[in-house]
Design a protein around this motif. Structure first.
Motif, PDB file in Angstrom:
ATOM      1  N   SER A 102      -4.843   2.666   4.462  1.00 58.15           N
ATOM      2  CA  SER A 102      -4.791   2.885   2.963  1.00 58.15           C
ATOM      3  C   SER A 102      -5.876   3.868   2.373  1.00 58.15           C
ATOM      4  CB  SER A 102      -5.101   1.516   2.458  1.00 58.15           C
ATOM      5  OG  SER A 102      -4.282   0.481   2.694  1.00 58.15           O
ATOM      6  N   TRP A 107       2.208   4.987  -4.295  1.00 55.52           N
ATOM      7  CA  TRP A 107       3.213   3.718  -3.780  1.00 55.52           C
ATOM      8  C   TRP A 107       2.765   3.434  -2.387  1.00 55.52           C
ATOM      9  CZ3 TRP A 107       6.496   4.619  -0.054  1.00 55.52           C
ATOM     10  CH2 TRP A 107       6.820   6.097   0.117  1.00 55.52           C
ATOM     11  N   GLY A 108       2.369   4.518  -1.469  1.00 60.71           N
ATOM     12  CA  GLY A 108       2.260   4.180   0.054  1.00 60.71           C
ATOM     13  C   GLY A 108       0.844   3.462   0.329  1.00 60.71           C
ATOM     14  N   ALA A 142       5.003  -1.796  -1.582  1.00 65.44           N
ATOM     15  CA  ALA A 142       5.260  -0.628  -2.245  1.00 65.44           C
ATOM     16  C   ALA A 142       6.115  -0.558  -3.698  1.00 65.44           C
ATOM     17  CB  ALA A 142       6.114   0.469  -1.205  1.00 65.44           C
ATOM     18  N   MET A 144       0.785  -0.156   1.562  1.00 68.15           N
ATOM     19  CA  MET A 144       1.817  -0.389   2.673  1.00 68.15           C
ATOM     20  C   MET A 144       1.037  -0.754   4.035  1.00 68.15           C
ATOM     21  SD  MET A 144       4.494   2.424   2.136  1.00 68.15           S
ATOM     22  CE  MET A 144       5.240   2.254   3.656  1.00 68.15           C
ATOM     23  N   GLY A 169      -0.310  -5.115  -4.496  1.00 64.95           N
ATOM     24  CA  GLY A 169       0.460  -4.527  -3.487  1.00 64.95           C
ATOM     25  C   GLY A 169      -0.097  -5.167  -2.345  1.00 64.95           C
ATOM     26  N   PHE A 174       3.573  -2.396  -6.117  1.00 58.03           N
ATOM     27  CA  PHE A 174       3.051  -1.055  -6.770  1.00 58.03           C
ATOM     28  C   PHE A 174       3.750  -0.142  -7.814  1.00 58.03           C
ATOM     29  CE2 PHE A 174       1.352   3.019  -7.159  1.00 58.03           C
ATOM     30  CZ  PHE A 174      -0.065   2.915  -7.142  1.00 58.03           C
ATOM     31  N   LEU A 175       5.001   0.235  -7.469  1.00 54.74           N
ATOM     32  CA  LEU A 175       5.698   0.835  -8.433  1.00 54.74           C
ATOM     33  C   LEU A 175       6.175   0.124  -9.653  1.00 54.74           C
ATOM     34  CD1 LEU A 175       8.194   2.520  -5.939  1.00 54.74           C
ATOM     35  CD2 LEU A 175       6.399   3.605  -7.282  1.00 54.74           C
ATOM     36  N   VAL A 218       5.779   7.633   6.648  1.00 51.73           N
ATOM     37  CA  VAL A 218       5.676   8.040   5.225  1.00 51.73           C
ATOM     38  C   VAL A 218       4.702   8.842   4.924  1.00 51.73           C
ATOM     39  CG1 VAL A 218       4.654   6.926   3.078  1.00 51.73           C
ATOM     40  CG2 VAL A 218       6.183   5.413   4.419  1.00 51.73           C
ATOM     41  N   SER A 252      -2.671  10.874  -1.763  1.00 51.61           N
ATOM     42  CA  SER A 252      -1.731  10.487  -2.962  1.00 51.61           C
ATOM     43  C   SER A 252      -2.606  11.247  -4.178  1.00 51.61           C
ATOM     44  CB  SER A 252      -1.862   9.135  -3.109  1.00 51.61           C
ATOM     45  OG  SER A 252      -1.199   8.604  -2.153  1.00 51.61           O
TER      46      SER A 252
END
Length: 418
Positions: free
Chosen positions: A354, A127-128, A109, A131, A307, A112-113, A171, A361
């Motif tokens: 994902s 961002w999730g 995460a 993960m 990520g 990615f950010l 999340v 997202s």
């Protein structure tokens, strides 16, 4: 042995379930980029269901909210088994895979950010996505390339991936929930309390009720009601599947031959492997490559790729090593650090969860295409890289087995290689 028995037994195999998942994704990808792509979009967008119950969903929605709830029930049920009977029962044995899972959630995460830090748009909202680790896909690769790998390695991966998926569910519940309906959420919570009481209560009334009413007639309607209320509340409906799985009783009582947890797993795992996951993959993995002109220049693409392929490996291996280095936790003596590195690479297979988080997202079609395409590419690359690393380790352990028990004892007594 009947045909049904043989089929259900096959669907419990990691290799078979993984092959179905991969096959469905490939069919979706080819279909979405063929002259028949309009029929694929028509299938995904076909809607049905009672609007009064907020359940007039398209096919893709039914797969993501409905069928995946079955998969997440299996995840929650497996975690309950691990907590009561498995690795997570002993905190000393559970520390490393839990630490690995947390590292494999946080670091991707952050990666990615970092990649999307300069993007002023809503790209960072994904961002999730990197993960999650796909349990079915990862175990399938391990089953194919790792026949001689030590048993504790599969247990490590299963525990890691289960905790990883639980983090992803949290999340989804917290970060991707909008328009919360508190009344529906309270009703769903009440249903969960009732479900837990019926499963685990010891009172005379509930014991008689469990004896008088078949389990499927007692629990299935209640589970469906909880799922519908959770969906209506605005919290993603798959959360209901996980919580119900965690409430399952794992010990047999009275005249029960098996616990409800075992019976549900036996009945629903083939459904999850043979229907839920392949159908979700079929309806979600169809990324049209014709609209991916900016794929390689997108920070969303590189954030997901970095990520899953870098963040997962660094997070899992790094946090596991640091935990073993600075705490009393230690690696299983049958494993080496190279094995954990291979598991880190293998965990870069994001796929199912994902893809689900990608859909939650992004509303922008281009960003969603970039995110899904990157998930598919990263999962394929992680599979190939993990096959190389774990394939080498498999040959190493096969040679040890051929050399005899004395060599294996010496190898276990020596410091962990690599």
């Amino acid at each position: 042995m009947s045909v049904v028995t043989r089929v259900t037994a096959a669907l419990r195999s990691d290799a078979i379930s993984g092959a179905l998942l991969i096959g469905a994704a490939l069919v979706a990808l080819v279909w979405a980029n063929s002259p028949l792509s309009h029929s694929y979009e028509a299938l995904r967008s076909f809607s049905f269901g009672p609007a009064a119950l907020h359940l007039n969903l398209n096919m893709e929605g039914w797969a993501a909210d409905g069928l995946l709830a079955v998969f997440f029930f299996i995840v929650g049920n497996e975690l309950k088994q691990e907590l009561v009977h498995g690795e997570l029962r002993d905190p000393r044995r559970a520390v490393l895979p839990i630490a690995a899972a947390l590292g494999g959630v946080v670091v991707p995460a952050l990666v990615f950010l970092a990649v999307n830090a300069s993007n002023s748009g809503d790209a960072a909202g994904g961002w999730g996505i990197p993960m999650a680790t796909d349990i079915a896909f990862a175990l399938a690769v391990l089953a194919v390339v790792g026949r001689h790998l030590p048993g504790p390695l599969r247990t490590f991966l299963l525990t890691l991936a289960t905790v990883d998926d639980m983090c992803a569910v949290l999340v989804i519940a917290v970060a991707y929930t909008t328009g919360l309906n508190l009344a529906a959420l309270a009703a769903a919570a009440s249903g969960l309390v009732l479900f837990g009481y019926l499963q685990n209560g010891r009172g005379r009334t509930v014991t008689r009720l469990r004896s008088a009413v078949p389990g499927w007639l007692l629990y299935v309607p209640l589970a469906l009601m909880i799922w519908a209320l959770m969906h209506a509340s605005g919290v993603h409906a798959t959360v209901a599947g996980v919580v119900i799985g965690l409430l399952m009783r794992t010990r047999a009582r009275g005249r029960e031959a098996h616990s409800p947890s075992h019976q549900a797993e036996e009945a629903l795992r083939p459904v999850s492997s043979g229907i839920a996951l392949p159908v979700f993959a079929l309806l979600s993995a169809g990324v049209s490559l014709s609209g991916a002109g900016g794929f390689w220049t997108s920070t969303v693409t590189w954030g997901v790729l970095a990520g899953l392929l870098v963040g997962k490996t660094v997070g899992i291996f790094g946090v596991t090593w640091l935990t073993a280095r600075f705490t009393s936790a230690h690696l299983n003596p049958r494993l080496a650090w190279t094995d954990i590195a291979g598991i880190g690479v293998l965990s870069g297979i994001g796929f199912t969860v994902s893809l689900l988080i990608a859909e939650l997202s992004y509303t922008d079609a281009a960003q969603l295409t970039e995110a899904k395409g990157a998930v598919l590419l990263a999962s394929a690359a992680a599979s190939l890289l993990a096959a190389v690393v774990l394939g080498r380790r498999n040959r190493h352990y096969r040679r040890l087995a051929q050399d005899g028990p004395s060599t294996q004892v010496e190898a276990m007594a020596a410091p962990a290689p690599n």
